[in-house]
Design a protein around this motif. Structure first.
Motif, short mmCIF file in Angstrom:
data_model
loop_
_atom_site.label_atom_id
_atom_site.label_comp_id
_atom_site.label_asym_id
_atom_site.label_seq_id
_atom_site.Cartn_x
_atom_site.Cartn_y
_atom_site.Cartn_z
N THR A 136 71.58 94.71 58.42
CA THR A 136 70.33 95.30 57.93
C THR A 136 69.92 96.49 58.77
OG1 THR A 136 69.59 93.16 57.07
CG2 THR A 136 67.91 94.84 57.42
N ARG A 137 70.04 96.34 60.08
CA ARG A 137 69.65 97.45 60.96
C ARG A 137 70.60 98.62 60.82
NH1 ARG A 137 68.03 97.74 66.57
NH2 ARG A 137 67.19 99.61 65.63
N PHE A 138 71.88 98.36 60.72
CA PHE A 138 72.84 99.45 60.56
C PHE A 138 72.53 100.24 59.29
CE2 PHE A 138 77.01 101.10 59.09
CZ PHE A 138 77.30 101.93 60.18
N GLN A 139 72.22 99.54 58.22
CA GLN A 139 71.90 100.20 56.96
C GLN A 139 70.62 101.03 57.09
OE1 GLN A 139 73.76 99.92 53.99
NE2 GLN A 139 72.43 101.49 53.14
N GLU A 140 69.60 100.44 57.68
CA GLU A 140 68.30 101.11 57.73
C GLU A 140 68.24 102.22 58.77
OE1 GLU A 140 63.54 99.92 58.40
OE2 GLU A 140 65.10 98.37 58.38
N ALA A 141 68.78 101.94 59.96
CA ALA A 141 68.61 102.86 61.08
C ALA A 141 69.65 103.96 61.12
CB ALA A 141 68.63 102.09 62.40
N TRP A 142 70.75 103.82 60.35
CA TRP A 142 71.75 104.88 60.37
C TRP A 142 72.19 105.30 58.97
CZ3 TRP A 142 76.89 105.96 59.15
CH2 TRP A 142 77.35 107.18 59.68
N VAL A 143 72.70 104.37 58.17
CA VAL A 143 73.23 104.74 56.85
C VAL A 143 72.16 105.43 56.00
CG1 VAL A 143 74.27 103.88 54.71
CG2 VAL A 143 74.92 102.87 56.92
N ASP A 144 70.99 104.79 55.89
CA ASP A 144 69.93 105.36 55.06
C ASP A 144 69.16 106.46 55.77
OD1 ASP A 144 70.60 103.54 53.10
OD2 ASP A 144 69.02 102.11 53.62
N MET A 145 69.19 106.45 57.09
CA MET A 145 68.42 107.44 57.86
C MET A 145 69.06 108.82 57.79
SD MET A 145 65.81 108.07 59.89
CE MET A 145 65.29 106.40 60.25
N TYR A 146 70.37 108.88 57.94
CA TYR A 146 71.05 110.18 58.02
C TYR A 146 71.78 110.46 56.70
CZ TYR A 146 69.60 109.59 62.77
OH TYR A 146 68.82 109.39 63.88
N THR A 147 70.98 110.76 55.71
CA THR A 147 71.49 111.08 54.38
C THR A 147 70.93 112.43 53.95
OG1 THR A 147 69.65 109.96 53.27
CG2 THR A 147 71.63 108.66 53.71
N GLY A 148 71.52 113.00 52.92
CA GLY A 148 71.10 114.31 52.44
C GLY A 148 72.21 115.32 52.61
N PRO A 149 71.99 116.53 52.12
CA PRO A 149 73.06 117.54 52.12
C PRO A 149 73.67 117.83 53.49
CG PRO A 149 71.19 118.26 50.78
CD PRO A 149 70.76 117.01 51.48
N ALA A 150 72.86 117.77 54.55
CA ALA A 150 73.38 118.10 55.88
C ALA A 150 74.23 116.98 56.46
CB ALA A 150 72.23 118.41 56.83
N PHE A 151 74.04 115.74 55.97
CA PHE A 151 74.69 114.58 56.55
C PHE A 151 75.77 113.96 55.68
CE2 PHE A 151 70.26 114.34 58.32
CZ PHE A 151 70.59 114.67 59.63
N ASN A 152 75.65 114.07 54.37
CA ASN A 152 76.59 113.41 53.48
C ASN A 152 78.01 113.93 53.69
OD1 ASN A 152 74.42 112.01 52.44
ND2 ASN A 152 74.22 113.29 50.61
N ASN A 153 78.95 113.01 53.76
CA ASN A 153 80.37 113.34 53.92
C ASN A 153 80.68 114.06 55.23
OD1 ASN A 153 80.99 112.29 51.31
ND2 ASN A 153 80.24 114.21 50.41
N LYS A 154 79.82 113.91 56.22
CA LYS A 154 80.05 114.51 57.54
C LYS A 154 80.41 113.40 58.53
CE LYS A 154 78.93 118.45 55.84
NZ LYS A 154 77.65 119.11 56.13
N ARG A 155 81.51 113.56 59.20
CA ARG A 155 81.96 112.55 60.15
C ARG A 155 81.07 112.53 61.38
NH1 ARG A 155 87.36 110.12 59.53
NH2 ARG A 155 85.92 109.31 57.97
N TRP A 156 80.77 111.31 61.86
CA TRP A 156 80.04 111.10 63.11
C TRP A 156 81.01 110.49 64.12
CZ3 TRP A 156 74.39 110.69 64.08
CH2 TRP A 156 73.64 111.33 63.10
N TYR A 157 81.32 111.22 65.16
CA TYR A 157 82.22 110.73 66.21
C TYR A 157 81.36 109.97 67.22
CZ TYR A 157 85.55 113.87 64.05
OH TYR A 157 86.39 114.50 63.15
N GLN A 158 81.50 108.64 67.22
CA GLN A 158 80.55 107.78 67.90
C GLN A 158 80.92 107.47 69.35
OE1 GLN A 158 77.67 107.07 66.98
NE2 GLN A 158 77.66 107.50 64.79
N CYS A 159 79.92 106.97 70.06
CA CYS A 159 80.04 106.67 71.48
C CYS A 159 79.06 105.53 71.77
CB CYS A 159 79.68 107.92 72.28
SG CYS A 159 79.58 107.72 74.07
N LEU A 160 79.40 104.66 72.70
CA LEU A 160 78.52 103.55 73.07
C LEU A 160 77.57 103.94 74.19
CD1 LEU A 160 81.07 100.58 73.15
CD2 LEU A 160 79.43 101.11 71.33
N GLY A 161 76.34 103.43 74.11
CA GLY A 161 75.37 103.54 75.19
C GLY A 161 74.99 102.16 75.68
N ASN A 162 74.14 102.10 76.70
CA ASN A 162 73.82 100.81 77.30
C ASN A 162 73.11 99.86 76.32
OD1 ASN A 162 71.96 103.10 78.15
ND2 ASN A 162 70.58 101.37 78.47
#
Length: 380
Positions: A123-149
């Motif tokens: 639920t959090r992944f969907q709300e805090a990232w998938v649904d948060m970063y949407t729109g023309p600037a974000f759609n189909n753009k790769r996010w190269y991820q990294c872990l934090g504490n």
């Protein structure tokens, strides 16, 4: 572990079949310390009344519950959620204008205690990232991820979700090809290549090995005993790369206005040797540091900003070249890298922090960079 997979992805997502069709300049957004939305901490009565009783009875309290009782983070949650939402919209505006090709995360993707493969985590992944970063600037753009504490509080279960489950859930979320918390990738332009190496700096931090630390768990204990694997991985990736530009991408800062994590020196030594650039977060602000001919780019302002992390905008010593903070607040925002054959133009976008009745961080035109510098010394 293919370092070329990132380059292929950027080209494929843009519908580009060959390097000759790639643009001469590509823009990459660097974003960190953002994931507050959807965090529902434990009830205040549990933290203030129940947890001390359980501790007195020698009942083991899960790390994530301990972390969710952090009084500072609990006071931030309402404002932090609103600020993440507003900043996501702001980043979208800037990147739509600039044409960002991809995004680079420098960690702390989910406050306060990460996510795992449970109903709550999904639920959090969907709300805090998938649904948060949407729109023309974000759609189909790769996010190269990294872990934090904050991403590793749940231990191996949290790490596995972000490195193995999330990339299947949403293929914009990228964590290499082996499901490991360290990996490398290339981004290519028409006549240049940039190599990025991601490591998990949590494994290097000595204080996280203390029994009282909420970050001490089976994951951090094991990887702390084998930090040499990541050091060797960085050395090999940089040594094998013929790229014009090389970056170390991690969460904690070696150069900082609040805490310098000197344990990272084995990594920084390799960065200096190859004339690479460091991208990090952890401090909740934007900053540029320069030392030993190395640029340290801090982009930790996409969630809840903290002025003290950037010393309230007051540079101490010659290393701090720019701090995105004042005596009221740090600025929300992010950093863009305009990468070409001969240079990298680094631009810091600080959002005008206007609210009803005031402005915590005034920016006359926040769709233009508040600070920029250019890197011309290519990596080795």
């Amino acid at each position: 572990m293919s370092a070329l997979s990132g380059a292929i992805t950027v080209a494929a997502l843009a519908g580009i079949a060959s390097s000759a069709q790639l643009p001469q300049t590509l823009t990459v957004g660097v974003i960190g310390d953002f994931g507050w939305t959807g965090w529902n901490p434990a009830p205040a009565t549990f933290c203030s009344d129940i947890m001390p009783k359980l501790q007195a009875a020698n009942v083991t309290i899960p790390r994530e519950l301990q972390n969710d009782c952090d009084p500072g983070d609990r006071t931030y949650i309402n404002n932090a959620t609103a600020l993440q939402t507003d900043t996501a919209s702001y980043i979208g505006q800037v990147c739509q204008r600039k044409g960002c090709s991809a995004f680079v995360s420098v960690g702390d993707n989910f406050y306060d205690s990460g996510v795992d493969f449970t109903t709550g985590g999904v639920t959090r992944f969907q709300e805090a990232w998938v649904d948060m970063y949407t729109g023309p600037a974000f759609n189909n753009k790769r996010w190269y991820q990294c872990l934090g504490n904050h991403d590793i509080v749940k231990g191996q279960a949290g790490v596995d979700f972000e490195t193995k489950i999330a990339p299947i859930y949403d293929d914009r979320w990228y964590f290499g090809t082996q499901g490991l918390p360290y990996y490398s990738y290339d981004i290519q332009g028409r006549d240049w290549t940039a190599t990025f190496v991601v490591v998990d700096s949590d494994c290097f931090i000595e204080s996280y090995q203390e029994s009282t630390s909420v970050y001490q768990n089976e994951y951090t204990t094991t990887c702390h005993q084998d930090t040499q694997t990541q050091v060797d991985f960085l050395e090999q990736a940089f040594a094998n790369s013929k790229a014009e530009w090389k970056f170390l991408q991690l969460h904690h800062g070696f150069q900082s206005s609040s805490t310098n994590y000197t344990e990272l020196w084995p990594l920084i030594n390799i960065v200096e040797k190859h004339k690479a650039t460091v991208l990090n977060g952890h401090d909740h602000c934007l900053a540029h540091y320069y030392g030993n001919q190395t640029n340290f780019i801090l982009s930790g302002g996409a969630g809840y900003p903290q002025a003290g992390d950037c010393n309230n905008g007051v540079p101490l010593g010659p290393y701090a070249k720019w701090l995105g903070a004042n005596n009221q607040s740090a600025a929300n925002g992010f950093v863009t890298l305009d990468i070409s054959k001969n240079s990298i133009v680094v631009e810091y976008y600080a959002r005008d922090m206007k609210f009803e009745g005031g402005d915590l961080y005034p920016v006359p035109n926040d769709l233009t960079p508040s600070y920029n510098f250019t890197i011309t010394q290519q990596s080795q």
